[in-house]
Design a protein around this motif. Structure first.
Motif, mmCIF file in Angstrom:
data_model
loop_
_atom_site.group_PDB
_atom_site.id
_atom_site.type_symbol
_atom_site.label_atom_id
_atom_site.label_comp_id
_atom_site.label_asym_id
_atom_site.label_seq_id
_atom_site.Cartn_x
_atom_site.Cartn_y
_atom_site.Cartn_z
ATOM 1 N N VAL A 333 0.845 -1.211 0.000
ATOM 2 C CA VAL A 333 0.000 0.000 0.000
ATOM 3 C C VAL A 333 0.873 1.250 0.000
ATOM 4 O O VAL A 333 0.632 2.208 -0.741
ATOM 5 C CB VAL A 333 -0.934 -0.004 1.225
ATOM 6 C CG1 VAL A 333 -1.614 1.347 1.381
ATOM 7 C CG2 VAL A 333 -1.980 -1.103 1.085
ATOM 8 N N VAL A 334 1.934 1.243 0.818
ATOM 9 C CA VAL A 334 2.850 2.384 0.879
ATOM 10 C C VAL A 334 3.530 2.598 -0.466
ATOM 11 O O VAL A 334 3.668 3.737 -0.954
ATOM 12 C CB VAL A 334 3.891 2.188 1.996
ATOM 13 C CG1 VAL A 334 4.988 3.240 1.916
ATOM 14 C CG2 VAL A 334 3.225 2.213 3.360
ATOM 15 N N VAL A 335 3.972 1.494 -1.102
ATOM 16 C CA VAL A 335 4.627 1.616 -2.411
ATOM 17 C C VAL A 335 3.660 2.173 -3.442
ATOM 18 O O VAL A 335 4.019 3.025 -4.271
ATOM 19 C CB VAL A 335 5.166 0.239 -2.855
ATOM 20 C CG1 VAL A 335 5.653 0.290 -4.302
ATOM 21 C CG2 VAL A 335 6.288 -0.218 -1.936
ATOM 22 N N ALA A 336 2.395 1.710 -3.401
ATOM 23 C CA ALA A 336 1.402 2.204 -4.358
ATOM 24 C C ALA A 336 1.155 3.704 -4.164
ATOM 25 O O ALA A 336 1.080 4.462 -5.143
ATOM 26 C CB ALA A 336 0.100 1.423 -4.186
ATOM 27 N N ILE A 337 1.041 4.135 -2.910
ATOM 28 C CA ILE A 337 0.819 5.570 -2.634
ATOM 29 C C ILE A 337 2.015 6.398 -3.102
ATOM 30 O O ILE A 337 1.869 7.439 -3.754
ATOM 31 C CB ILE A 337 0.557 5.783 -1.130
ATOM 32 C CG1 ILE A 337 -0.769 5.151 -0.730
ATOM 33 C CG2 ILE A 337 0.559 7.274 -0.785
ATOM 34 C CD1 ILE A 337 -1.046 5.175 0.760
ATOM 35 N N ALA A 338 3.231 5.907 -2.788
ATOM 36 C CA ALA A 338 4.440 6.623 -3.205
ATOM 37 C C ALA A 338 4.553 6.682 -4.719
ATOM 38 O O ALA A 338 4.999 7.690 -5.277
ATOM 39 C CB ALA A 338 5.670 5.936 -2.606
ATOM 40 N N LYS A 339 4.112 5.608 -5.383
ATOM 41 C CA LYS A 339 4.174 5.584 -6.850
ATOM 42 C C LYS A 339 3.222 6.609 -7.461
ATOM 43 O O LYS A 339 3.567 7.315 -8.415
ATOM 44 C CB LYS A 339 3.819 4.184 -7.334
ATOM 45 C CG LYS A 339 4.019 3.950 -8.813
ATOM 46 C CD LYS A 339 5.487 3.886 -9.162
ATOM 47 C CE LYS A 339 5.663 3.537 -10.634
ATOM 48 N NZ LYS A 339 7.080 3.570 -11.025
ATOM 49 N N VAL A 340 2.033 6.728 -6.874
ATOM 50 C CA VAL A 340 1.050 7.671 -7.394
ATOM 51 C C VAL A 340 1.456 9.116 -7.091
ATOM 52 O O VAL A 340 1.419 9.994 -7.958
ATOM 53 C CB VAL A 340 -0.350 7.374 -6.788
ATOM 54 C CG1 VAL A 340 -1.325 8.471 -7.170
ATOM 55 C CG2 VAL A 340 -0.852 6.023 -7.254
ATOM 56 N N VAL A 341 1.878 9.354 -5.835
ATOM 57 C CA VAL A 341 2.261 10.708 -5.443
ATOM 58 C C VAL A 341 3.520 11.162 -6.175
ATOM 59 O O VAL A 341 3.638 12.311 -6.620
ATOM 60 C CB VAL A 341 2.491 10.767 -3.909
ATOM 61 C CG1 VAL A 341 3.057 12.129 -3.501
ATOM 62 C CG2 VAL A 341 1.184 10.498 -3.186
ATOM 63 N N GLY A 342 4.508 10.212 -6.300
ATOM 64 C CA GLY A 342 5.758 10.575 -6.950
ATOM 65 C C GLY A 342 5.599 10.771 -8.431
ATOM 66 O O GLY A 342 6.398 11.440 -9.064
#
Length: 342
Positions: A333-342
């Motif tokens: 979930v953290v990786v997905a959020i970071a991928k979207v935000v980044g």
């Protein structure tokens, strides 16, 4: 004539790929097995095997010859066909997975679009061989070891797949070759190039811990706990069949070390963005780099064996279902959020 020539090329290429995979399968695990003998010996302040060739280099070869000479004994009450097939079923997944592992630029048998999940799916087939061995041996200790091993593999397959899925999400590809190439251009906050092991250190820890459990290695070796189950599913096996189980363990260590290398350490690149030499020497440098990184993971496998005591079965299951799997879900979930935000 052109069609025949093209067909010949296809078959020759296929033959060369099969030979290359078998050579890697029969040599790299042997080197890693010798490494385990010697690393454990030094960690425990002892010599280890020293008589077979200088410094005991030929010990594993001598062990192989010894296993070939031993009689293959089959218990009278055993299911003979299943009993005989189980070691081969344990061994085959490691060979198949090696066909999709890239050892260097162009040094792979197949580049599958879903290579990462193909490798993880095939590696789980060893559960069937473990259950076959435990059930067919007609031995209560073997059966208990087989059931323990199956429960352990099911429990730790989930955090491993989730950790690998986070990498696939980061790289935006399921191809193992594609993941290596994606790491070559990966920049941390747009500055320096780094392997995925840096931002995904937590995922690497999850993947490595699950790999140790999948291989039944200490401290997760409850399926073959000698104080409780003699040798678990291997108790009734002798000779070359017993050697197959040992070979499958070392080959599994190489396979999971190779997958961790590809997913987290940049594969064949000494460092992401490093320009390899062109042609043959580029393949040699890449292959050597990959094998060196696999050796580093092998050292960690051995280090754990020499350091930690064996867990209890309830501790093993609780660790996976109550801690590792929720953390693996949180990680993705953290990786997905970071991928979207980044």
């Amino acid at each position: 004539m052109e069609t025949v020539f093209a067909l010949d090329n296809v078959w020759i290429a296929l033959l060369l790929k099969v030979v290359a995979v078998l050579v890697i399968f029969l040599t790299v695990p042997l080197v890693m097995g010798y490494m385990e003998h010697k690393v454990l010996a030094h960690m425990q302040d002892r010599l280890g095997p020293m008589e077979a060739l200088p410094h005991g280099v030929g010990q594993l070869v001598a062990d192989g010859i010894k296993f070939l000479q031993k009689e293959n004994i089959v218990p009278a009450a055993a299911d003979k066909w299943v009993f005989g097939l189980a070691p081969g079923v344990m061994l085959i997944p490691a060979i198949v997975v090696l066909t999709v592992v890239p050892f260097g630029p162009g040094a792979f048998a197949e580049n599958l679009d879903a290579g990462i999940f193909f490798a993880l799916a095939v590696s789980s087939v060893s559960t069937i061989g473990l259950l076959m061995a435990g059930w067919a041996s007609a031995n209560k200790f073997s059966l208990m070891g087989g059931l323990r091993g199956a429960a352990q593999l099911i429990a730790y397959e989930l955090p491993m797949v989730l950790a690998a899925a986070a990498i696939a999400l980061q790289a935006e590809t399921l191809s193992l070759v594609g993941i290596v190439e994606a790491q070559a251009d990966f920049r941390f906050f747009g500055t320096i190039t780094i392997p995925y092991a840096v931002p995904h250190a937590f995922g690497l820890a999850l993947f490595f811990m699950a790999a140790v459990a999948e291989l039944n290695r200490p401290p997760f070796d409850m399926p073959i706990a000698d104080a409780e189950l003699i040798a678990g599913h291997m108790t009734e096996y002798t000779g070359i069949r017993f050697a197959f189980f040992l070979l499958s363990e070392y080959a599994g260590m190489v396979v999971f070390g190779a997958l961790a290398t590809v997913l987290f350490l940049g594969g064949w690149y000494p460092w992401p963005g490093y320009l390899l030499p062109e042609g043959f020497w580029g393949v040699v440098v890449g292959f050597g780099t990959t094998v060196g990184k696999i050796g580093a993971f092998m050292f960690l496998f051995i280090w754990l064996r020499a350091t930690f005591p064996r867990l209890r079965e309830d501790q093993l299951q609780r660790l996976s279902w109550l801690i590792l799997i929720p953390l693996a879900l949180l990680n993705i979930v953290v990786v997905a959020i970071a991928k979207v935000v980044g």
